[in-house]
Scaffold this motif. Structure first.
Motif, mmCIF file in Angstrom:
data_model
loop_
_atom_site.group_PDB
_atom_site.id
_atom_site.type_symbol
_atom_site.label_atom_id
_atom_site.label_comp_id
_atom_site.label_asym_id
_atom_site.label_seq_id
_atom_site.Cartn_x
_atom_site.Cartn_y
_atom_site.Cartn_z
ATOM 1 N N MET A 149 0.798 -1.226 0.000
ATOM 2 C CA MET A 149 0.000 0.000 0.000
ATOM 3 C C MET A 149 0.832 1.278 0.000
ATOM 4 O O MET A 149 0.565 2.190 -0.796
ATOM 5 C CB MET A 149 -0.974 0.002 1.180
ATOM 6 C CG MET A 149 -2.256 -0.774 0.930
ATOM 7 S SD MET A 149 -3.427 -0.591 2.285
ATOM 8 C CE MET A 149 -3.774 1.174 2.180
ATOM 9 N N PRO A 150 1.857 1.429 0.875
ATOM 10 C CA PRO A 150 2.639 2.684 0.848
ATOM 11 C C PRO A 150 3.298 2.951 -0.505
ATOM 12 O O PRO A 150 3.286 4.087 -0.989
ATOM 13 C CB PRO A 150 3.675 2.475 1.959
ATOM 14 C CG PRO A 150 3.068 1.461 2.867
ATOM 15 C CD PRO A 150 2.282 0.555 1.978
ATOM 16 N N GLY A 151 3.867 1.909 -1.116
ATOM 17 C CA GLY A 151 4.503 2.104 -2.414
ATOM 18 C C GLY A 151 3.510 2.501 -3.495
ATOM 19 O O GLY A 151 3.795 3.367 -4.329
ATOM 20 N N LYS A 152 2.326 1.898 -3.487
ATOM 21 C CA LYS A 152 1.309 2.257 -4.476
ATOM 22 C C LYS A 152 0.836 3.686 -4.287
ATOM 23 O O LYS A 152 0.647 4.428 -5.263
ATOM 24 C CB LYS A 152 0.139 1.285 -4.380
ATOM 25 C CG LYS A 152 0.452 -0.134 -4.824
ATOM 26 C CD LYS A 152 -0.771 -1.019 -4.718
ATOM 27 C CE LYS A 152 -0.468 -2.436 -5.191
ATOM 28 N NZ LYS A 152 -1.652 -3.323 -5.064
ATOM 29 N N GLN A 153 0.655 4.103 -3.034
ATOM 30 C CA GLN A 153 0.220 5.481 -2.779
ATOM 31 C C GLN A 153 1.292 6.491 -3.171
ATOM 32 O O GLN A 153 0.982 7.560 -3.717
ATOM 33 C CB GLN A 153 -0.157 5.629 -1.310
ATOM 34 C CG GLN A 153 -1.411 4.845 -0.930
ATOM 35 C CD GLN A 153 -1.726 4.933 0.541
ATOM 36 O OE1 GLN A 153 -0.911 5.405 1.339
ATOM 37 N NE2 GLN A 153 -2.906 4.468 0.933
ATOM 38 N N MET A 154 2.555 6.161 -2.906
ATOM 39 C CA MET A 154 3.639 7.053 -3.337
ATOM 40 C C MET A 154 3.703 7.146 -4.856
ATOM 41 O O MET A 154 3.967 8.223 -5.420
ATOM 42 C CB MET A 154 4.970 6.556 -2.773
ATOM 43 C CG MET A 154 5.098 6.695 -1.258
ATOM 44 S SD MET A 154 6.638 5.990 -0.630
ATOM 45 C CE MET A 154 7.835 7.009 -1.482
ATOM 46 N N SER A 155 3.456 6.027 -5.545
ATOM 47 C CA SER A 155 3.447 6.055 -7.012
ATOM 48 C C SER A 155 2.323 6.944 -7.535
ATOM 49 O O SER A 155 2.510 7.694 -8.501
ATOM 50 C CB SER A 155 3.299 4.631 -7.546
ATOM 51 O OG SER A 155 3.199 4.627 -8.944
ATOM 52 N N ILE A 156 1.167 6.878 -6.888
ATOM 53 C CA ILE A 156 0.049 7.733 -7.303
ATOM 54 C C ILE A 156 0.388 9.199 -7.077
ATOM 55 O O ILE A 156 0.124 10.063 -7.930
ATOM 56 C CB ILE A 156 -1.220 7.332 -6.544
ATOM 57 C CG1 ILE A 156 -1.682 5.939 -6.990
ATOM 58 C CG2 ILE A 156 -2.342 8.343 -6.768
ATOM 59 C CD1 ILE A 156 -2.830 5.400 -6.184
ATOM 60 N N ASP A 157 0.991 9.511 -5.935
ATOM 61 C CA ASP A 157 1.385 10.901 -5.662
ATOM 62 C C ASP A 157 2.413 11.393 -6.674
ATOM 63 O O ASP A 157 2.343 12.555 -7.128
ATOM 64 C CB ASP A 157 1.943 11.009 -4.236
ATOM 65 C CG ASP A 157 0.877 10.752 -3.174
ATOM 66 O OD1 ASP A 157 -0.313 10.912 -3.497
ATOM 67 O OD2 ASP A 157 1.240 10.376 -2.053
ATOM 68 N N ALA A 158 3.356 10.531 -7.060
ATOM 69 C CA ALA A 158 4.375 10.935 -8.034
ATOM 70 C C ALA A 158 3.741 11.186 -9.402
ATOM 71 O O ALA A 158 4.089 12.164 -10.083
ATOM 72 C CB ALA A 158 5.451 9.856 -8.136
ATOM 73 N N ASP A 159 2.820 10.328 -9.806
ATOM 74 C CA ASP A 159 2.140 10.541 -11.084
ATOM 75 C C ASP A 159 1.308 11.819 -11.074
ATOM 76 O O ASP A 159 1.240 12.541 -12.082
ATOM 77 C CB ASP A 159 1.239 9.338 -11.413
ATOM 78 C CG ASP A 159 2.050 8.095 -11.741
ATOM 79 O OD1 ASP A 159 3.252 8.229 -12.038
ATOM 80 O OD2 ASP A 159 1.480 6.992 -11.685
ATOM 81 N N MET A 160 0.680 12.113 -9.934
ATOM 82 C CA MET A 160 -0.124 13.328 -9.858
ATOM 83 C C MET A 160 0.769 14.571 -9.897
ATOM 84 O O MET A 160 0.441 15.568 -10.550
ATOM 85 C CB MET A 160 -0.972 13.316 -8.584
ATOM 86 C CG MET A 160 -1.970 14.479 -8.491
ATOM 87 S SD MET A 160 -3.000 14.403 -7.015
ATOM 88 C CE MET A 160 -1.741 14.629 -5.738
#
Length: 389
Positions: A149-160
């Motif tokens: 979960m933390p890695g997926k959320q960080m990936s979403i933040d980076a894409d945004m």
């Protein structure tokens, strides 16, 4: 405010029906039911189980059936209510309806020993094989989903932050990650419902057989053989009629937790991934060789070998058709000349804001206004440096 009232009343009515259904399930365990009503409930239980497993096969990803853990609890509770009602009728009347009698006569051939063996085999398959494996898969999936979960959320933040996602899209993806973690966590706990249901079915069956002995021999004056034949056969029929839907639900749970995200249904995935020409042809040859072994029945092996060979033939025909369709598709011509390449060039727009006091600089009546000078500078940079501004 008027259009929202029907929607609110509709949602309220659905919640009321759900609450009423739960109350009726609890009431089944308390209030005696007639044999006809029990037949109807057993058929409803079988229809629900078939609907659940068919829905599991046709979805493309597990989150499309995210309410499965709750549905599993409700179906298990409903099945336990049927079990209690059937036990009451068996002990009171020695008869639990036509559906249970048919299961006892047709499936086990009227032999209670065979019925007990078949019932225990179904319990072992459901409890030891399907449910244990599905529970383990759900446990591991929940653990890995939470760790990721933390890695997926960080990936979403980076894409945004890079502009690849809007805030609304990022919010939707965060909800999907949260729903996935909640789903596998709930499935890890819901698998215990099925295991407990299997244990309860065995205990209820033993209690019904022992209780039937006591009631048949003491109260009804039957001999040991008559009591064994009468009550055991009905009890095993009830167990089979109730536990076969439970086996379908367990299989649906196993298929759901072992599925990965896909664009198609389970049937399309299986057909696409098993359509391997070499595998099918080799299987057909092996079946043909086994048919030549002395003493082996030739017809079954030849029949299966012919089926595998036919499947291999159709797979090979499909592989030949697909390249031809691809070759006939018109190819997009790539740009070759500089003029054609300029058509595909994307130039970011630049904006210059001019204050009120500088309006004369951009006056179109002047031959050397700011716009013409900017155009001349752009042309000069393009000719000297090779960059288009």
């Amino acid at each position: 405010m008027t259009p929202s009232l029907p929607l609110r009343s509709l949602a309220t009515s659905k919640d009321a029906l759900m609450a009423l259904g739960i109350v009726l399930i609890i009431g089944m365990m308390i209030v005696p039911l007639p044999a006809m009503a029990l037949d109807l409930l057993i058929v409803i239980n079988l229809a629900i189980s078939l609907g659940v497993i068919l829905l599991t096969i046709n979805i493309s990803r597990p989150l499309d059936f995210s309410m499965f853990p709750t549905a599993l609890l409700l179906v298990t509770l409903f099945r336990l209510g049927i079990n209690v009602s059937a036990s009451r009728l068996i002990l009171l009347q020695g008869d639990a309806g036509k559906v249970i009698a048919t299961f006892g006569e047709l499936i086990v051939g009227g032999n209670y020993v065979i019925g007990i063996v078949v019932f225990l085999i179904l319990m072992i398959i459901q409890w030891v094989v399907i449910n244990s494996g599905a529970g383990r898969v759900a446990e591991v999936a929940a653990r890995f989903t939470l760790d990721a979960m933390p890695g997926k959320q960080m990936s979403i933040d980076a894409d945004m932050n890079a502009g690849l996602l809007t805030e609304a899209e990022a919010r939707i993806r965060r909800k999907e990650i949260q729903k996935e973690a909640n789903f596998y966590g709930a499935m890890d706990g819901a698998s215990k419902f099925v295991k407990g249901d299997a244990i309860a079915a065995v205990i209820v069956t033993v209690i019904n057989i022992l209780g039937g002995f006591v009631i048949g021999m003491v109260q009804r004056g039957l001999s040991l053989t008559e009591a064994l034949q009468s009550y055991t056969l009905v009890t095993v029929g009830a167990g089979l009629a109730i536990q076969i839907p439970a086996l379908l639900i367990s299989a649906a749970a196993g298929m759901l937790v072992t599925r990965s995200a896909s664009e198609t249904s389970l049937g399309d995935d299986m057909a696409g991934q098993f359509s391997n020409f070499n595998m099918l042809l080799t299987g057909a040859i092996i079946m043909g060789v086994l048919a030549l072994v002395p003493g082996m029945p030739k017809l079954p092996f030849l029949f299966v070998g012919a089926g595998l060979g036919s499947a291999a033939y159709f797979v090979r025909v499909g592989e030949k058709v697909r390249p031809e369709e691809t070759a006939q598709a018109p190819e997009k011509k790539e740009a070759e000349s500089p003029q054609e390449m300029m058509k595909n060039l994307v130039v970011d727009p630049m904006e210059v804001e001019v204050g009120y006091g500088l309006v004369p600089l951009v006056d179109e009546d002047k031959s050397d206004n700011l716009l013409r000078r900017v155009t001349a500078i752009r042309r000069q940079i393009m000719e000297e440096v090779g960059l288009v501004l």
